[in-house]
Design a protein around this motif. Sequence first.
Motif, PDB file in Angstrom:
ATOM      1  N   MET A   1      28.618  53.410  22.347  1.00 17.35           N
ATOM      2  CA  MET A   1      29.142  54.780  22.266  1.00 17.35           C
ATOM      3  C   MET A   1      28.251  55.630  21.379  1.00 17.35           C
ATOM      4  SD  MET A   1      32.688  56.036  20.521  1.00 17.35           S
ATOM      5  CE  MET A   1      32.830  57.718  19.967  1.00 17.35           C
ATOM      6  N   ALA A   2      28.006  56.846  21.743  1.00 17.00           N
ATOM      7  CA  ALA A   2      27.235  57.795  20.929  1.00 17.00           C
ATOM      8  C   ALA A   2      28.153  58.905  20.462  1.00 17.00           C
ATOM      9  CB  ALA A   2      26.086  58.391  21.744  1.00 17.00           C
ATOM     10  N   VAL A   3      27.869  59.407  19.270  1.00 14.36           N
ATOM     11  CA  VAL A   3      28.669  60.513  18.750  1.00 14.36           C
ATOM     12  C   VAL A   3      28.346  61.763  19.551  1.00 14.36           C
ATOM     13  CG1 VAL A   3      29.157  61.910  16.734  1.00 14.36           C
ATOM     14  CG2 VAL A   3      28.641  59.489  16.457  1.00 14.36           C
ATOM     15  N   LYS A   4      29.374  62.394  20.104  1.00 17.05           N
ATOM     16  CA  LYS A   4      29.167  63.531  20.994  1.00 17.05           C
ATOM     17  C   LYS A   4      28.996  64.840  20.240  1.00 17.05           C
ATOM     18  CE  LYS A   4      32.886  62.233  23.120  1.00 17.05           C
ATOM     19  NZ  LYS A   4      34.058  62.170  24.001  1.00 17.05           N
ATOM     20  N   SER A   5      29.621  64.969  19.105  1.00 14.98           N
ATOM     21  CA  SER A   5      29.524  66.207  18.353  1.00 14.98           C
ATOM     22  C   SER A   5      29.921  65.959  16.917  1.00 14.98           C
ATOM     23  CB  SER A   5      30.419  67.273  18.979  1.00 14.98           C
ATOM     24  OG  SER A   5      31.752  66.807  19.047  1.00 14.98           O
ATOM     25  N   VAL A  18      34.435  63.849   0.608  1.00 16.09           N
ATOM     26  CA  VAL A  18      35.267  64.807   1.322  1.00 16.09           C
ATOM     27  C   VAL A  18      35.025  64.616   2.811  1.00 16.09           C
ATOM     28  CG1 VAL A  18      35.740  67.233   1.782  1.00 16.09           C
ATOM     29  CG2 VAL A  18      35.247  66.498  -0.549  1.00 16.09           C
ATOM     30  N   PHE A  19      36.114  64.428   3.561  1.00 15.69           N
ATOM     31  CA  PHE A  19      36.042  64.333   5.015  1.00 15.69           C
ATOM     32  C   PHE A  19      36.480  65.683   5.587  1.00 15.69           C
ATOM     33  CE2 PHE A  19      35.570  60.025   4.034  1.00 15.69           C
ATOM     34  CZ  PHE A  19      35.337  59.251   5.166  1.00 15.69           C
ATOM     35  N   LEU A  20      35.538  66.384   6.208  1.00 18.59           N
ATOM     36  CA  LEU A  20      35.838  67.665   6.836  1.00 18.59           C
ATOM     37  C   LEU A  20      36.086  67.419   8.314  1.00 18.59           C
ATOM     38  CD1 LEU A  20      32.979  69.734   5.149  1.00 18.59           C
ATOM     39  CD2 LEU A  20      35.354  69.594   4.423  1.00 18.59           C
ATOM     40  N   GLU A  33      35.830  59.880  17.036  1.00 19.08           N
ATOM     41  CA  GLU A  33      34.592  60.061  16.271  1.00 19.08           C
ATOM     42  C   GLU A  33      34.740  59.538  14.856  1.00 19.08           C
ATOM     43  OE1 GLU A  33      31.601  63.535  14.676  1.00 19.08           O
ATOM     44  OE2 GLU A  33      32.371  63.648  16.711  1.00 19.08           O
ATOM     45  N   LEU A  34      35.921  59.684  14.264  1.00 20.82           N
ATOM     46  CA  LEU A  34      36.150  59.167  12.923  1.00 20.82           C
ATOM     47  C   LEU A  34      35.943  57.653  12.890  1.00 20.82           C
ATOM     48  CD1 LEU A  34      37.004  59.609   9.996  1.00 20.82           C
ATOM     49  CD2 LEU A  34      39.394  59.447  10.746  1.00 20.82           C
ATOM     50  N   THR A  73      43.463  54.749  10.264  1.00 21.49           N
ATOM     51  CA  THR A  73      42.045  54.657  10.637  1.00 21.49           C
ATOM     52  C   THR A  73      41.169  54.588   9.395  1.00 21.49           C
ATOM     53  OG1 THR A  73      42.445  55.922  12.666  1.00 21.49           O
ATOM     54  CG2 THR A  73      40.172  55.816  11.874  1.00 21.49           C
ATOM     55  N   LEU A  74      41.467  55.397   8.404  1.00 22.72           N
ATOM     56  CA  LEU A  74      40.665  55.406   7.186  1.00 22.72           C
ATOM     57  C   LEU A  74      40.873  54.137   6.357  1.00 22.72           C
ATOM     58  CD1 LEU A  74      41.208  59.151   6.257  1.00 22.72           C
ATOM     59  CD2 LEU A  74      39.011  58.102   6.775  1.00 22.72           C
ATOM     60  N   LYS A  75      42.056  53.589   6.401  1.00 18.25           N
ATOM     61  CA  LYS A  75      42.354  52.399   5.603  1.00 18.25           C
ATOM     62  C   LYS A  75      41.648  51.152   6.123  1.00 18.25           C
ATOM     63  CE  LYS A  75      46.860  53.960   3.897  1.00 18.25           C
ATOM     64  NZ  LYS A  75      48.336  53.808   4.013  1.00 18.25           N
ATOM     65  N   GLN A  76      41.055  51.261   7.317  1.00 16.66           N
ATOM     66  CA  GLN A  76      40.301  50.125   7.837  1.00 16.66           C
ATOM     67  C   GLN A  76      39.110  49.806   6.941  1.00 16.66           C
ATOM     68  OE1 GLN A  76      39.344  50.853  11.959  1.00 16.66           O
ATOM     69  NE2 GLN A  76      41.483  51.134  12.539  1.00 16.66           N
ATOM     70  N   LYS A  77      38.658  50.813   6.212  1.00 17.90           N
ATOM     71  CA  LYS A  77      37.643  50.591   5.195  1.00 17.90           C
ATOM     72  C   LYS A  77      38.364  50.394   3.870  1.00 17.90           C
ATOM     73  CE  LYS A  77      33.857  50.869   7.557  1.00 17.90           C
ATOM     74  NZ  LYS A  77      32.918  49.721   7.638  1.00 17.90           N
ATOM     75  N   GLY A  78      38.390  49.172   3.413  1.00 21.07           N
ATOM     76  CA  GLY A  78      39.217  48.822   2.262  1.00 21.07           C
ATOM     77  C   GLY A  78      38.840  49.513   0.975  1.00 21.07           C
TER      78      GLY A  78
END
Length: 221
Positions: A1-5, A18-20, A33-34, A73-78
């Motif tokens: 998969m490639a990031v589309k935008s 900071v996640f914008l 995408e996240l 989704t974010l918690k998958q990164k401990g």
Amino acid sequence: MAVKSNLVTIKGIKDGLVFLLDDQCEFEELLEELRYKLEHTHQNILTGPIVHVDIKLGSREIGSRQKELLLDTLKQKGNLLIRSIEPPGPKSDPEKKKESIHTVTGMVRSGQVLHHDGNLLFLGDVNPGGTITCTGDIFVLGALRGIAHAGNEGNRNAIIVASYFSPTQLRISDVISRPPDEWEAREAGIEFAYLQEGTMQIDKMSNIGRLRREFNVFKGV
């Protein structure tokens, strides 16, 4: 998969990340995408010691279920510790913008045109040959000796106020009034022009409360 935008932008700050998050795309597309960025980019940041994270949603409003999916989704990164989720900011109200008064200072000289969308407070003089046009009200804290056109997109409730009235032309919406010869002989004092049954009228500023009921009137004690 490639990031589309660039739907997710991750920025480092002094004490964390900071996640914008894009606020216009579909939520599922945003999550996709996240997940990709958490798995394939920023590995030097997203592994290792605890990192505090602030999430900015822009103008996006999310329900409890969407918030739960986002956090999972974010918690998958401990090592990511969610510190805050910024709620959407207040939406701008076009009507409030129209009601606000924009202030400009200077002098409108012959041949110059000052235009504003909304209500305008002009601190200065409008010389003969100078013109002020507005979609809303015009307030001139100075001498009006040129042309003033209020409500130029059809607002017949607009008014024109000036500390000293001696215009070459007044216009409210599509109604034009050429001033009488005795402008220069009028009493000193702030006056305002308005439309009454399609006819231009001039009155003392002290009487504006009769026309504009929304104005707060000081009655003393």
